[in-house]
Write a protein that holds these residues in place. Structure first.
Motif, PDB file in Angstrom:
ATOM      1  N   TYR A  86       6.717 -65.053  -1.249  1.00 25.40           N
ATOM      2  CA  TYR A  86       6.802 -65.560   0.122  1.00 25.40           C
ATOM      3  C   TYR A  86       6.814 -67.089   0.149  1.00 25.40           C
ATOM      4  CZ  TYR A  86       6.096 -60.790   1.688  1.00 25.40           C
ATOM      5  OH  TYR A  86       6.243 -59.452   1.908  1.00 25.40           O
ATOM      6  N   GLN A  87       6.069 -67.719  -0.742  1.00 22.87           N
ATOM      7  CA  GLN A  87       6.083 -69.178  -0.803  1.00 22.87           C
ATOM      8  C   GLN A  87       7.474 -69.696  -1.179  1.00 22.87           C
ATOM      9  OE1 GLN A  87       2.734 -69.578  -3.497  1.00 22.87           O
ATOM     10  NE2 GLN A  87       1.355 -70.116  -1.807  1.00 22.87           N
ATOM     11  N   LYS A  88       8.146 -69.020  -2.106  1.00 18.73           N
ATOM     12  CA  LYS A  88       9.514 -69.407  -2.485  1.00 18.73           C
ATOM     13  C   LYS A  88      10.485 -69.234  -1.321  1.00 18.73           C
ATOM     14  CE  LYS A  88       9.019 -68.346  -7.361  1.00 18.73           C
ATOM     15  NZ  LYS A  88       9.314 -67.376  -8.419  1.00 18.73           N
ATOM     16  N   CYS A  89      10.132 -68.353  -0.395  1.00 16.36           N
ATOM     17  CA  CYS A  89      10.981 -68.109   0.784  1.00 16.36           C
ATOM     18  C   CYS A  89      10.623 -69.024   1.952  1.00 16.36           C
ATOM     19  CB  CYS A  89      10.860 -66.644   1.213  1.00 16.36           C
ATOM     20  SG  CYS A  89      11.573 -65.481   0.037  1.00 16.36           S
ATOM     21  N   GLY A  90       9.766 -70.017   1.718  1.00 13.92           N
ATOM     22  CA  GLY A  90       9.455 -71.009   2.744  1.00 13.92           C
ATOM     23  C   GLY A  90       8.226 -70.728   3.589  1.00 13.92           C
ATOM     24  N   PHE A  91       7.442 -69.733   3.224  1.00 11.39           N
ATOM     25  CA  PHE A  91       6.205 -69.425   3.942  1.00 11.39           C
ATOM     26  C   PHE A  91       5.039 -70.176   3.311  1.00 11.39           C
ATOM     27  CE2 PHE A  91       8.974 -66.037   5.116  1.00 11.39           C
ATOM     28  CZ  PHE A  91       8.526 -65.541   6.338  1.00 11.39           C
ATOM     29  N   ARG A  92       4.099 -70.574   4.139  1.00 11.84           N
ATOM     30  CA  ARG A  92       2.889 -71.272   3.676  1.00 11.84           C
ATOM     31  C   ARG A  92       1.658 -70.515   4.148  1.00 11.84           C
ATOM     32  NH1 ARG A  92       5.759 -72.626   0.532  1.00 11.84           N
ATOM     33  NH2 ARG A  92       7.171 -74.370   0.617  1.00 11.84           N
ATOM     34  N   GLU A  93       0.589 -70.576   3.344  1.00 12.49           N
ATOM     35  CA  GLU A  93      -0.620 -69.843   3.727  1.00 12.49           C
ATOM     36  C   GLU A  93      -1.113 -70.312   5.089  1.00 12.49           C
ATOM     37  OE1 GLU A  93      -5.051 -68.638   2.172  1.00 12.49           O
ATOM     38  OE2 GLU A  93      -3.503 -69.004   0.664  1.00 12.49           O
ATOM     39  N   HIS A  94      -1.436 -69.357   5.939  1.00  9.15           N
ATOM     40  CA  HIS A  94      -1.859 -69.620   7.312  1.00  9.15           C
ATOM     41  C   HIS A  94      -3.337 -69.282   7.507  1.00  9.15           C
ATOM     42  CE1 HIS A  94      -1.961 -68.958  11.732  1.00  9.15           C
ATOM     43  NE2 HIS A  94      -1.106 -69.965  11.742  1.00  9.15           N
ATOM     44  N   HIS A  95      -3.723 -68.057   7.162  1.00  8.98           N
ATOM     45  CA  HIS A  95      -5.125 -67.648   7.252  1.00  8.98           C
ATOM     46  C   HIS A  95      -5.335 -66.370   6.440  1.00  8.98           C
ATOM     47  CE1 HIS A  95      -3.329 -65.153  10.460  1.00  8.98           C
ATOM     48  NE2 HIS A  95      -4.367 -64.342  10.324  1.00  8.98           N
ATOM     49  N   ARG A  96      -6.581 -65.953   6.333  1.00 10.28           N
ATOM     50  CA  ARG A  96      -6.932 -64.735   5.604  1.00 10.28           C
ATOM     51  C   ARG A  96      -7.817 -63.854   6.477  1.00 10.28           C
ATOM     52  NH1 ARG A  96      -7.063 -65.094  -0.489  1.00 10.28           N
ATOM     53  NH2 ARG A  96      -5.720 -66.860  -0.953  1.00 10.28           N
ATOM     54  N   VAL A  97      -7.708 -62.552   6.239  1.00 14.92           N
ATOM     55  CA  VAL A  97      -8.605 -61.590   6.882  1.00 14.92           C
ATOM     56  C   VAL A  97      -9.424 -60.958   5.756  1.00 14.92           C
ATOM     57  CG1 VAL A  97      -8.786 -59.488   8.268  1.00 14.92           C
ATOM     58  CG2 VAL A  97      -6.986 -61.172   8.769  1.00 14.92           C
ATOM     59  N   LYS A  98     -10.689 -61.297   5.727  1.00 14.34           N
ATOM     60  CA  LYS A  98     -11.588 -60.826   4.671  1.00 14.34           C
ATOM     61  C   LYS A  98     -11.695 -59.301   4.688  1.00 14.34           C
ATOM     62  CE  LYS A  98     -13.029 -64.708   2.878  1.00 14.34           C
ATOM     63  NZ  LYS A  98     -12.551 -65.058   1.556  1.00 14.34           N
ATOM     64  N   ASN A  99     -11.665 -58.725   3.518  1.00 16.75           N
ATOM     65  CA  ASN A  99     -11.893 -57.292   3.301  1.00 16.75           C
ATOM     66  C   ASN A  99     -10.921 -56.374   4.038  1.00 16.75           C
ATOM     67  OD1 ASN A  99     -14.197 -57.874   1.652  1.00 16.75           O
ATOM     68  ND2 ASN A  99     -15.342 -58.239   3.535  1.00 16.75           N
ATOM     69  N   PHE A 100      -9.765 -56.872   4.400  1.00 11.56           N
ATOM     70  CA  PHE A 100      -8.812 -56.050   5.163  1.00 11.56           C
ATOM     71  C   PHE A 100      -8.480 -54.748   4.432  1.00 11.56           C
ATOM     72  CE2 PHE A 100      -4.609 -54.508   6.222  1.00 11.56           C
ATOM     73  CZ  PHE A 100      -4.666 -54.446   7.603  1.00 11.56           C
ATOM     74  N   PHE A 101      -8.146 -54.835   3.166  1.00 14.92           N
ATOM     75  CA  PHE A 101      -7.704 -53.648   2.436  1.00 14.92           C
ATOM     76  C   PHE A 101      -8.863 -52.695   2.158  1.00 14.92           C
ATOM     77  CE2 PHE A 101      -4.327 -56.701   1.664  1.00 14.92           C
ATOM     78  CZ  PHE A 101      -3.211 -55.935   1.959  1.00 14.92           C
ATOM     79  N   THR A 102     -10.031 -53.219   1.864  1.00 16.35           N
ATOM     80  CA  THR A 102     -11.171 -52.340   1.593  1.00 16.35           C
ATOM     81  C   THR A 102     -11.712 -51.717   2.881  1.00 16.35           C
ATOM     82  OG1 THR A 102     -12.625 -54.293   1.556  1.00 16.35           O
ATOM     83  CG2 THR A 102     -11.846 -53.457  -0.560  1.00 16.35           C
ATOM     84  N   ASP A 103     -11.542 -52.390   4.011  1.00 17.09           N
ATOM     85  CA  ASP A 103     -12.030 -51.859   5.287  1.00 17.09           C
ATOM     86  C   ASP A 103     -11.042 -50.900   5.959  1.00 17.09           C
ATOM     87  OD1 ASP A 103     -14.321 -53.376   5.030  1.00 17.09           O
ATOM     88  OD2 ASP A 103     -13.717 -54.907   6.481  1.00 17.09           O
ATOM     89  N   ASN A 104      -9.742 -51.012   5.669  1.00 16.57           N
ATOM     90  CA  ASN A 104      -8.738 -50.265   6.417  1.00 16.57           C
ATOM     91  C   ASN A 104      -7.997 -49.184   5.644  1.00 16.57           C
ATOM     92  OD1 ASN A 104      -8.497 -51.539   9.228  1.00 16.57           O
ATOM     93  ND2 ASN A 104      -8.603 -53.304   7.849  1.00 16.57           N
ATOM     94  N   TYR A 105      -8.157 -49.121   4.356  1.00 12.20           N
ATOM     95  CA  TYR A 105      -7.463 -48.121   3.547  1.00 12.20           C
ATOM     96  C   TYR A 105      -8.476 -47.161   2.937  1.00 12.20           C
ATOM     97  CZ  TYR A 105      -3.094 -50.556   4.213  1.00 12.20           C
ATOM     98  OH  TYR A 105      -1.978 -51.112   4.791  1.00 12.20           O
ATOM     99  N   ASP A 106      -8.039 -45.918   2.762  1.00 11.55           N
ATOM    100  CA  ASP A 106      -8.958 -44.894   2.275  1.00 11.55           C
ATOM    101  C   ASP A 106      -9.072 -44.839   0.757  1.00 11.55           C
ATOM    102  OD1 ASP A 106      -6.600 -43.663   1.475  1.00 11.55           O
ATOM    103  OD2 ASP A 106      -6.717 -42.043   2.945  1.00 11.55           O
ATOM    104  N   HIS A 107      -8.441 -45.779   0.077  1.00 11.16           N
ATOM    105  CA  HIS A 107      -8.500 -45.835  -1.386  1.00 11.16           C
ATOM    106  C   HIS A 107      -8.296 -47.283  -1.831  1.00 11.16           C
ATOM    107  CE1 HIS A 107      -4.210 -45.651  -0.448  1.00 11.16           C
ATOM    108  NE2 HIS A 107      -3.994 -46.212  -1.618  1.00 11.16           N
ATOM    109  N   PRO A 108      -8.796 -47.628  -3.006  1.00 11.24           N
ATOM    110  CA  PRO A 108      -8.562 -48.981  -3.521  1.00 11.24           C
ATOM    111  C   PRO A 108      -7.072 -49.179  -3.803  1.00 11.24           C
ATOM    112  CG  PRO A 108     -10.278 -47.871  -4.787  1.00 11.24           C
ATOM    113  CD  PRO A 108      -9.654 -46.843  -3.892  1.00 11.24           C
TER     114      PRO A 108
END
Length: 148
Positions: free
Chosen positions: A107-129
């Motif tokens: 995404y950085q190569k495509c011109g996107f820059r880091e904007h923000h993060r959502v802590k624990n998104f994947f561990t809180d919202n998915y039923d598996h690692p």
């Protein structure tokens, strides 16, 4: 190479959607209200779903290309197409991804820059690692492209 908007059965492309988002119920949260595009060359090799969040903010919710064609520019072509498609209505185009050594640099190569993060998104919202490139996905990293 041709990019087309999908107006019918978006679940027809579930195999591609699941490459970018492993859990179908998470896909169901955005698929119907998102705009979906497929890339053909000549067969379908990629897809992208983008949602209008309001106030000039759009988010790429899902983008994937067939692993057999990785590295051939199809993902970038889809992102460029969606950015161009949204630019007249969009001041900020977001994309959320895991903190992976494969996706963040893409995404950085495509011109996107880091904007923000959502802590624990994947561990809180998915039923598996979830793992990518040997890294467990925990936080959602949002990257952004701004338009004038």
């Amino acid at each position: 190479m041709k990019i087309e908007k999908v107006t019918g059965n978006k679940k027809e492309y579930l195999d591609l959607l699941l490459l970018a988002d492993e859990q179908e119920d998470m896909i169901d949260r955005y698929l119907e209200h998102g705009e979906m595009f497929i890339l053909k060359d000549p067969d379908v090799v990629g897809e992208c779903v983008v949602c209008d969040l309001g106030d000039g903010i759009f988010e790429v919710k899902n983008i994937a290309t067939d692993p057999a064609v990785h590295g051939k520019g199809y993902g970038r072509a889809l992102l460029d197409f969606v950015a161009d498609y949204c630019k007249d209505r969009c001041k900020l185009l977001l994309v959320g991804t895991g903190d992976s050594p494969l996706t963040v640099p893409f995404y950085q190569k495509c011109g996107f820059r880091e904007h923000h993060r959502v802590k624990n998104f994947f561990t809180d919202n998915y039923d598996h690692p979830m793992w990518e490139a040997g890294v467990q996905l925990v936080d959602m990293v949002y990257l952004a492209k701004e338009f004038e």
